[in-house]
Each structure stands twice: as structure tokens, then as C-alpha cells.
Write an enzyme that holds these catalytic residues in place. Sequence first.
Site, PDB file in Angstrom:
ATOM      1  N   PHE A 173      77.125  63.949  29.616  1.00 12.17           N
ATOM      2  CA  PHE A 173      76.687  65.323  29.933  1.00 12.17           C
ATOM      3  C   PHE A 173      78.060  65.990  29.890  1.00 12.17           C
ATOM      4  O   PHE A 173      78.308  67.048  30.542  1.00 12.17           O
ATOM      5  CB  PHE A 173      76.621  65.445  31.411  1.00 12.17           C
ATOM      6  CG  PHE A 173      75.097  64.617  31.923  1.00 12.17           C
ATOM      7  CD1 PHE A 173      73.890  65.190  31.235  1.00 12.17           C
ATOM      8  CD2 PHE A 173      75.182  63.516  32.442  1.00 12.17           C
ATOM      9  CE1 PHE A 173      72.884  64.351  31.563  1.00 12.17           C
ATOM     10  CE2 PHE A 173      73.909  62.771  32.680  1.00 12.17           C
ATOM     11  CZ  PHE A 173      72.719  63.443  32.338  1.00 12.17           C
ATOM     12  N   ARG A 174      78.877  65.635  29.016  1.00 13.96           N
ATOM     13  CA  ARG A 174      80.275  66.438  28.416  1.00 13.96           C
ATOM     14  C   ARG A 174      81.346  66.296  29.591  1.00 13.96           C
ATOM     15  O   ARG A 174      82.004  67.133  29.408  1.00 13.96           O
ATOM     16  CB  ARG A 174      79.997  67.787  27.822  1.00 13.96           C
ATOM     17  CG  ARG A 174      78.893  67.799  26.678  1.00 13.96           C
ATOM     18  CD  ARG A 174      78.685  68.933  26.052  1.00 13.96           C
ATOM     19  NE  ARG A 174      77.984  69.057  25.023  1.00 13.96           N
ATOM     20  CZ  ARG A 174      77.943  68.601  23.734  1.00 13.96           C
ATOM     21  NH1 ARG A 174      79.350  68.250  23.368  1.00 13.96           N
ATOM     22  NH2 ARG A 174      77.135  68.623  22.823  1.00 13.96           N
ATOM     23  N   LEU A 175      81.106  65.379  30.381  1.00 19.24           N
ATOM     24  CA  LEU A 175      81.855  65.163  31.425  1.00 19.24           C
ATOM     25  C   LEU A 175      83.179  64.471  30.802  1.00 19.24           C
ATOM     26  O   LEU A 175      83.146  63.176  31.592  1.00 19.24           O
ATOM     27  CB  LEU A 175      81.281  64.746  32.777  1.00 19.24           C
ATOM     28  CG  LEU A 175      80.217  65.801  33.145  1.00 19.24           C
ATOM     29  CD1 LEU A 175      79.532  65.320  34.522  1.00 19.24           C
ATOM     30  CD2 LEU A 175      80.856  67.187  33.544  1.00 19.24           C
TER      31      LEU A 175
END
Length: 196
Positions: A173-175
Amino acid sequence: MNESTDALLTRFRAWLQDAKERGVPEPTAMALATVDAEGRPEVRMVLLKHADARGFVFYTNLESPKSVSLRARPRAELAFYWNPPGRQVRISGAVESVSDDEADAYFASRPYLSRLGAWASDQSRPLPDSTALARRVACYGLRWPVGVVPRPPHWGGYRVVPDRIEFWEEKTFRLHDRVVCRREPDGSWESTPLFP
Ligand SMILES: Cc1cc2nc3c(=O)[nH]c(=O)nc-3n(C[C@H](O)[C@H](O)[C@H](O)COP(=O)(O)O)c2cc1C
């Protein structure tokens, strides 16, 4: 957090080794960003040939545009990207020439044709015709048919002496995980997590 140069090198080496074991193509390839004398940014790929506490070494033609730029502005940034697993390392710092002894030793370890190629290539200058490079390699082959090919005076290495190293690791989740390490005056490194 305060970290040692050894700890950062260990992390870099572990990531590079992991990329090699995963079969990432050209795992030692890194983007080399420089700025020319007029302030224009330039970037191209080079291969990492050595990394230790002194810095990160690549070799090239000393009359190439990148070398001209590095003489005018001896600072550069390197960027590695390995996928899988999705990791980036950025290394920024002053650039110095490697010693003649170090360049000689690395040059001597290169395959014969690569050594002739270093003599034959006027890197980044216009190629007069499609056979010019092969003809020049053949000419140098006649000059040194066997044995030692000396290192050309126009060929050598540069060391990027880092004062900033950033590790980036892909997460769902692009974290992503991101940490920047800055060299302190005492030689230790202050590492700071960053928003991705
Ligand atoms: C994967 C890859 C690795 C490369 N490695 C080197 C290298 O180690 N040294 C080098 O001089 N050029 C290397 N090159 C070529 C450079 O990217 C570049 O074309 C050349 O050095 C001329 O750059 P300049 O005109 O900015 O000086 C490599 C290119 C690729 C695609």
C-alpha cells in the site's frame, strides 16, 4: 539513532547480496548523477566495482563528459534499485580519484578484450563509422597480442565518499520504509526515518 559506518556498509552489502541471490540483472548497476560546469544535471548508469568504509568506486574514461563534470564539480549521487525485492539505496557525497595503484590493480583484473576496449574507446565522442571501434580494438590487439596491457592514461576510477545514504524498502500500500543517514562531524551517522 546513531550508527557506525560499518553498520551502514553491512546493510548495503546485505541488500546487494540479496539482489544477487534473487537474480536481479546487473545488481551492481547504479545511476550516477552529476552536474556539469554550467549546472546542468546529467545521469547515466555505471557499475559499482568496490565498496568499503572509504566509499563507492566505479571506473570510466577520464576524458568522458562525466569526468569533465566531476573535475568541475566533484560531487555526485548514486542510486541503486533492486526489484525484487523492491529496494533503493541513494548515496551522495564528494568524489575523489582512486589511486593509480588501485586503478592499475582493477584494470589488470579485467578480461583482455575489455582492457583493449578501454584503449580503443573515445568514450562519448562521435563514432566515424560502424567498424571504427572494432578496427581500433584490433590495432591495440596487435600492439599487445599477449601479456600485460597497461592501463590507459585516460582510464581510471572515482570514489564517491558518502555523507548521506538513504535506504528505501517497498512495503504494501505504498507505506514504504525509508531512512536517511547523515554523516556527523565525528564520523558517526545520524539516521532518521522519513515519510515515504
Ligand atoms: C548497466 C550499465 C553499466 C554501465 N557501466 C559503466 C561503467 O562502469 N563505466 C562507464 O564508463 N560507463 C558505463 N556505462 C555506460 C554509461 O552509462 C555511459 O553511457 C558512458 O559512461 C558515457 O557517459 P558520459 O558521456 O556521461 O561520460 C554503463 C551503462 C549501462 C547501461
